[in-house]
Design an enzyme around this catalytic site. Structure first.
Site, PDB file in Angstrom:
ATOM      1  N   SER A  16      51.608 -37.961  24.486  1.00 60.60           N
ATOM      2  CA  SER A  16      52.293 -36.782  23.938  1.00 60.60           C
ATOM      3  C   SER A  16      52.212 -35.582  24.867  1.00 60.60           C
ATOM      4  CB  SER A  16      51.688 -36.430  22.573  1.00 60.60           C
ATOM      5  OG  SER A  16      51.939 -37.432  21.629  1.00 60.60           O
ATOM      6  N   TRP A  17      51.011 -35.230  25.308  1.00 55.38           N
ATOM      7  CA  TRP A  17      50.850 -34.021  26.101  1.00 55.38           C
ATOM      8  C   TRP A  17      51.364 -34.223  27.514  1.00 55.38           C
ATOM      9  CZ3 TRP A  17      51.673 -29.460  26.618  1.00 55.38           C
ATOM     10  CH2 TRP A  17      50.884 -28.485  27.222  1.00 55.38           C
ATOM     11  N   ARG A  37      51.574 -45.940  31.889  1.00 53.17           N
ATOM     12  CA  ARG A  37      50.711 -47.101  32.108  1.00 53.17           C
ATOM     13  C   ARG A  37      51.494 -48.406  32.002  1.00 53.17           C
ATOM     14  NH1 ARG A  37      47.848 -49.960  28.361  1.00 53.17           N
ATOM     15  NH2 ARG A  37      48.282 -48.354  26.788  1.00 53.17           N
ATOM     16  N   LYS A 111      40.842 -32.340  27.271  1.00 50.83           N
ATOM     17  CA  LYS A 111      39.901 -31.408  26.649  1.00 50.83           C
ATOM     18  C   LYS A 111      38.732 -32.213  26.096  1.00 50.83           C
ATOM     19  CE  LYS A 111      43.544 -28.115  25.432  1.00 50.83           C
ATOM     20  NZ  LYS A 111      44.261 -27.435  24.328  1.00 50.83           N
ATOM     21  N   GLY A 141      44.354 -24.296  26.026  1.00 50.48           N
ATOM     22  CA  GLY A 141      44.850 -23.273  25.103  1.00 50.48           C
ATOM     23  C   GLY A 141      45.438 -23.915  23.861  1.00 50.48           C
ATOM     24  N   LYS A 196      36.276 -27.031  20.602  1.00 49.47           N
ATOM     25  CA  LYS A 196      37.164 -26.787  19.446  1.00 49.47           C
ATOM     26  C   LYS A 196      37.590 -28.088  18.786  1.00 49.47           C
ATOM     27  CE  LYS A 196      41.055 -28.160  21.548  1.00 49.47           C
ATOM     28  NZ  LYS A 196      42.147 -29.028  21.089  1.00 49.47           N
ATOM     29  N   ASP A 249      42.978 -21.625  20.902  1.00 51.26           N
ATOM     30  CA  ASP A 249      42.964 -23.075  20.783  1.00 51.26           C
ATOM     31  C   ASP A 249      42.251 -23.516  19.507  1.00 51.26           C
ATOM     32  OD1 ASP A 249      43.437 -25.676  21.515  1.00 51.26           O
ATOM     33  OD2 ASP A 249      42.080 -25.697  23.220  1.00 51.26           O
ATOM     34  N   ARG A 260      45.110 -34.061  16.066  1.00 51.58           N
ATOM     35  CA  ARG A 260      44.503 -35.376  15.857  1.00 51.58           C
ATOM     36  C   ARG A 260      43.060 -35.238  15.384  1.00 51.58           C
ATOM     37  NH1 ARG A 260      46.199 -37.587  21.637  1.00 51.58           N
ATOM     38  NH2 ARG A 260      46.782 -35.420  21.898  1.00 51.58           N
ATOM     39  N   GLU A 286      39.884 -36.648  20.915  1.00 43.82           N
ATOM     40  CA  GLU A 286      38.817 -36.465  21.904  1.00 43.82           C
ATOM     41  C   GLU A 286      37.472 -36.144  21.270  1.00 43.82           C
ATOM     42  OE1 GLU A 286      38.980 -37.232  24.912  1.00 43.82           O
ATOM     43  OE2 GLU A 286      40.828 -36.604  25.901  1.00 43.82           O
TER      44      GLU A 286
END
Length: 336
Positions: A16-17, A37, A111, A141, A196, A249, A260, A286
């Site tokens: 996504s990012w 990938r 992150k 951010g 965060k 963030d 997520r 994460e």
């Protein structure tokens, strides 16, 4: 597909990012190649101008060209954007370093904190690639990928100890809907982005149990205090945590259903097991693994992080969520 142009950005990772950031770069006028990938995903992106697995409803610019060949993506790249989960960055980067042109700027979008080494992502990059601090940058951010990909006005932080590198990256990703700010406090920016995620899991647990805004505001505020304590212990500027890489963030990730990490916490708060939650997720949160690494960083510097500690107890040691709440609320009263 024709060869990649010189001085392009190679975005390594088509989740996504990574997909959203490739779109940002193209919309800012920066040449980009997107590595996926799986070659079949790269082919689908090129054929349809959509990523069918992530952000499927977003139309990508024709200039976003994907490839399943890492060597092709990296050939001639002046900037290598690492859009990978924190715990897989080292393994992948080891394979790619021989393909990266000399002098290329490495940019981390992840992150997290590596569990095995307790290293931040910029430290992992420097360790594997053998490059100086000035050759590494991070983007962080309130950057929910879906909103940015759909053109919602947003801001981000591009951080490097070398201000010139940060400014170069700033120019490359300044688009009509994404406003980047520079920062030289890489430690603070990275720790803000990593911690965060753990605080967002705690907010999700509260939401899953049916608690309201007072509870979530308490978790966010005290979570920000924990983040700042950890950052200062590792040399960060405390003011960083009042900005986009800290509070910005934190608010976005703790509040949004697109997060997520918040979603994982919410499902745990409703009584699901971690195994059940992971089975339902098609993307990595994460905070699930980084929470242990962050607690390790805190313990190494004797930093008190009770929210992070209790998330670890809930996620990895099986403490029931109601018991987590009771334990946090029964801590010794003290001054704010």
């Amino acid at each position: 597909m024709t060869g990649a142009p010189r001085s392009h950005f190679a975005v390594m990772g088509a989740g996504s990012w990574g997909t959203a950031f490739a779109k940002v770069l193209c919309d800012a006028g920066t040449p980009v190649r997107l590595w996926a990938r799986r070659p079949e995903l790269a082919a689908a992106i090129n054929e349809t101008s959509h990523n069918p697995e992530y952000l499927a409803d977003v139309v990508l610019p024709a200039a976003v060209r994907a490839t399943g060949d890492a060597a092709e993506a990296l050939d001639g790249a002046s900037v290598v954007v690492l859009a990978l989960p924190a715990q897989t960055l080292r393994e992948n980067l080891r394979r790619w370093v021989p393909l990266v042109p000399d002098g290329a700027l490495y940019v981390s979008l992840a992150k997290g904190v590596e569990l095995a080494s307790l290293q931040r992502m910029s430290e992992v990059v420097r360790d594997v690639a053998g490059v100086p601090e000035a050759q590494v940058a991070v983007v962080t951010g309130p950057n929910l990928a879906g909103e940015i990909a759909r053109g919602h006005p947003s801001a981000t932080v591009v951080a490097s100890t070398d201000l010139r590198a940060a400014e170069r990256l700033q120019r490359a990703c300044a688009s009509p809907y994404l406003r980047p700010y520079t920062n030289t406090d890489v430690v603070g920016c990275e720790l803000g982005g990593a911690v965060k995620n753990v605080i967002a899991m705690a907010c999700g647990m509260a939401a899953g149990m049916g608690f309201g805004d007072n509870t979530k505001a308490t978790i966010m505020t005290r979570g920000l205090a924990e983040t700042a304590r950890l950052g200062v212990a590792y040399g960060a500027d405390p003011m960083t945590f009042a900005g986009l890489a800290g509070m910005g963030d934190l608010v976005a990730t703790c509040s949004s259903p697109l997060s997520r990490n918040r979603t994982v916490g919410e499902k745990l708060g409703r009584g699901m097991s971690l195994a059940e939650v992971i089975a339902e997720q098609n993307q990595i949160a994460e905070g699930v693994k980084s929470c242990e690494a962050i607690l390790g960083l805190a313990q190494a510097r004797d930093v008190e992080m009770p929210i992070v500690e209790h998330v670890v107890l809930a996620v990895h040691e099986g403490m029931p969520i109601p018991q987590v709440v009771r334990s946090l609320m029964s801590r010794e009263p003290r001054s704010e």
